[in-house]
Motif scaffolding. Structure first.
Motif, PDB file in Angstrom:
ATOM      1  N   ASN A  20      41.834  37.542  39.136  1.00 17.39           N
ATOM      2  CA  ASN A  20      40.772  37.580  38.125  1.00 17.39           C
ATOM      3  C   ASN A  20      40.087  38.942  38.105  1.00 17.39           C
ATOM      4  O   ASN A  20      39.743  39.459  37.043  1.00 17.39           O
TER       5      ASN A  20
ATOM      6  N   PHE B 236      42.424  41.387  36.408  1.00 11.32           N
ATOM      7  CA  PHE B 236      42.437  41.125  34.975  1.00 11.32           C
ATOM      8  C   PHE B 236      41.160  41.642  34.324  1.00 11.32           C
ATOM      9  O   PHE B 236      41.203  42.248  33.246  1.00 11.32           O
ATOM     10  N   SER B 237      40.027  41.443  34.975  1.00  9.07           N
ATOM     11  CA  SER B 237      38.750  41.911  34.428  1.00  9.07           C
ATOM     12  C   SER B 237      38.726  43.431  34.337  1.00  9.07           C
ATOM     13  O   SER B 237      38.231  43.989  33.351  1.00  9.07           O
TER      14      SER B 237
ATOM     15  N   LYS C 140      41.316  45.412  33.985  1.00 10.27           N
ATOM     16  CA  LYS C 140      42.196  45.821  32.888  1.00 10.27           C
ATOM     17  C   LYS C 140      41.574  45.520  31.533  1.00 10.27           C
ATOM     18  O   LYS C 140      41.723  46.290  30.585  1.00 10.27           O
ATOM     19  N   ALA C 141      40.864  44.397  31.437  1.00 12.75           N
ATOM     20  CA  ALA C 141      40.195  44.061  30.175  1.00 12.75           C
ATOM     21  C   ALA C 141      39.103  45.079  29.853  1.00 12.75           C
ATOM     22  O   ALA C 141      38.943  45.489  28.698  1.00 12.75           O
TER      23      ALA C 141
ATOM     24  N   ALA D 118      40.774  48.254  28.680  1.00 10.28           N
ATOM     25  CA  ALA D 118      41.245  48.087  27.305  1.00 10.28           C
ATOM     26  C   ALA D 118      40.076  48.152  26.326  1.00 10.28           C
ATOM     27  O   ALA D 118      40.192  48.742  25.243  1.00 10.28           O
ATOM     28  N   GLN D 119      38.957  47.561  26.699  1.00  8.17           N
ATOM     29  CA  GLN D 119      37.787  47.591  25.825  1.00  8.17           C
ATOM     30  C   GLN D 119      37.258  49.014  25.677  1.00  8.17           C
ATOM     31  O   GLN D 119      36.877  49.429  24.575  1.00  8.17           O
TER      32      GLN D 119
END
Length: 144
Positions: free
Chosen positions: A51, A54-55, A57-58, A61-62
């Motif tokens: 998690n 993933f956070s 990478k998110a 990306a943002q």
């Protein structure tokens, strides 16, 4: 009278000892339960790590998306300025050409049209801006 084998209230009841197999089974069950709990904690730790990745990478990306959005808005703004400059140049050429050809009425009509359109545009922009401020101030005061 025959004496009964039932315990009375005053005599304490002595529990029967558990057989060694039962005690062994209880210890074995507790050992298995502790092993399962350790595996569950490892799984939860692994899930938390996933998690977290993933956070990250998110968020990356943002950030990239926001950068691209800013670049797009900047290019769009520059394109709008180029369009306005081009239209102003074309209108200036038309007005200068009409004055050179002694068609002052055409030049004056073009200038009048530009003045009317500009005045209407600026007036509408001002009214819209004022209404936007009034609506935002109404929502600010209504939230208190």
């Amino acid at each position: 009278m025959a004496k009964s084998n039932l315990p009375t209230q005053n005599t304490p009841r002595i529990p029967t000892p558990l057989p060694p197999e039962t005690i062994g089974q209880l210890v074995e069950n507790q050992t298995k339960e502790l092993e399962l709990r350790a595996k569950e904690l490892d799984f939860q730790k692994q899930q938390d790590n996933h998690n977290f990745e993933f956070s990250k990478k998110a968020l990356d990306a943002q950030l990239e998306d926001r950068k691209m959005q800013r670049d797009h808005n900047k290019r769009r703004q520059h394109s709008l300025y180029y369009l306005i400059g081009f239209l102003a140049l074309v209108i200036a050429i038309i007005v200068i050409t009409s004055l050179y050809l002694n068609k002052e009425t055409i030049a004056s009509e073009i200038i009048k049209s530009i003045v009317y359109i500009s005045a209407g545009g600026f007036g509408g922009y001002g009214i819209g801006k004022k209404k936007g401020k009034e609506q935002s101030s109404e929502t600010d005061t209504s939230s208190f």
